[in-house]
Scaffold this motif. Sequence first.
Motif, mmCIF file in Angstrom:
data_model
loop_
_atom_site.group_PDB
_atom_site.id
_atom_site.type_symbol
_atom_site.label_atom_id
_atom_site.label_comp_id
_atom_site.label_asym_id
_atom_site.label_seq_id
_atom_site.Cartn_x
_atom_site.Cartn_y
_atom_site.Cartn_z
ATOM 1 N N UNK A 1 12.352 -2.069 27.828
ATOM 2 C CA UNK A 1 11.652 -2.569 29.017
ATOM 3 C C UNK A 1 11.222 -4.020 28.860
ATOM 4 N N UNK A 2 10.907 -4.421 27.618
ATOM 5 C CA UNK A 2 10.388 -5.773 27.387
ATOM 6 C C UNK A 2 10.981 -6.340 26.116
ATOM 7 N N UNK A 3 11.473 -7.554 26.186
ATOM 8 C CA UNK A 3 11.955 -8.232 24.985
ATOM 9 C C UNK A 3 10.760 -8.662 24.148
ATOM 10 N N UNK A 4 10.837 -8.422 22.845
ATOM 11 C CA UNK A 4 9.732 -8.787 21.969
ATOM 12 C C UNK A 4 8.775 -7.625 21.740
ATOM 13 N N UNK A 5 7.669 -7.898 21.048
ATOM 14 C CA UNK A 5 6.733 -6.828 20.680
ATOM 15 C C UNK A 5 5.970 -6.247 21.869
ATOM 16 N N UNK A 6 5.514 -5.003 21.706
ATOM 17 C CA UNK A 6 4.551 -4.416 22.637
ATOM 18 C C UNK A 6 3.261 -5.227 22.555
ATOM 19 N N UNK A 7 2.707 -5.567 23.698
ATOM 20 C CA UNK A 7 1.432 -6.285 23.756
ATOM 21 C C UNK A 7 0.383 -5.329 24.325
ATOM 22 N N UNK B 1 0.824 -1.217 0.000
ATOM 23 C CA UNK B 1 0.000 0.000 0.000
ATOM 24 C C UNK B 1 0.857 1.266 0.000
ATOM 25 N N UNK B 2 2.184 1.080 0.106
ATOM 26 C CA UNK B 2 3.097 2.225 0.067
ATOM 27 C C UNK B 2 3.606 2.681 1.412
ATOM 28 N N UNK B 3 3.330 1.907 2.455
ATOM 29 C CA UNK B 3 3.766 2.285 3.790
ATOM 30 C C UNK B 3 5.074 1.634 4.193
ATOM 31 N N UNK B 4 5.713 2.210 5.192
ATOM 32 C CA UNK B 4 6.900 1.615 5.809
ATOM 33 C C UNK B 4 6.475 1.156 7.200
ATOM 34 N N UNK B 5 6.337 -0.166 7.351
ATOM 35 C CA UNK B 5 5.711 -0.707 8.555
ATOM 36 C C UNK B 5 6.659 -1.570 9.352
ATOM 37 N N UNK B 6 6.493 -1.506 10.680
ATOM 38 C CA UNK B 6 7.247 -2.399 11.556
ATOM 39 C C UNK B 6 6.448 -2.672 12.822
ATOM 40 N N UNK B 7 6.644 -3.872 13.366
ATOM 41 C CA UNK B 7 6.020 -4.217 14.639
ATOM 42 C C UNK B 7 6.706 -3.411 15.736
ATOM 43 N N UNK B 8 5.922 -2.793 16.611
ATOM 44 C CA UNK B 8 6.496 -1.983 17.684
ATOM 45 C C UNK B 8 7.174 -2.870 18.734
#
Length: 236
Positions: A170-176, A158-165
Amino acid sequence: MADLIEQSKKLAAYSAVDENLKPNHKVIGIGSGSTVVYVAERVGQQANKSELVCIPTGFQSKQLIIDNGLKLGSLEEFASIDIAFDGADEVDSQLNCIKGGGACLLQEKLVADSADNFIIVADYRKNTGILGKSWTKGVPLEVVPAAYNKILKQLTELGGKAQVRSGLPAKAGPVITDNGNFIIDCDFSQVEASKIKELNDKIKAMVGVVETGYFVGMAQKAYIGNADGSVSTLSV
């Protein structure tokens, strides 16, 4: 300068409450952010505060409600909210907003959507006229964990630059999120007000996207605290 900005935030919040909170309003949405601190303070000063029920958008606003001696309620109890006040990460010329920097966008949008009146209170740094101008981290999207990789691919197409936060440091891995989901931040650069709805609809149509941080056509007014201590009122 910092004191002047803080003063303008307080003035904006107090003006928003004084001009929009009516005697018949009993159920009030309280959002989050540094300016909304003063909204909760002002609501807590109302003579009829014992009659009011406040609906939070997250943990911070829950604490604001409790700290100001206000009655805490929930959307499960109150499907309709008379008026809601919240901050924004960025506001455009048509009062479309980006929200979700604090990862509470779903609850924030639920409260805003349930409110008969939705009022934004923010400082001048958020009032850029076009979304993506100063908020360059991207629009936050709440997504089902199993779908994140598929959605990253679709957002790129869609033309975006996306990444999982990430939750680091403070925490290993993605924000939950509070709902057990991931947050994807997607930068579409600057998006004109006239194109926000179309973009938002395309993102919402992706299976696995729970909600977006684009608040399109939801706010009736915005109270902006300016650097010189004054307040600007915007409406559509």
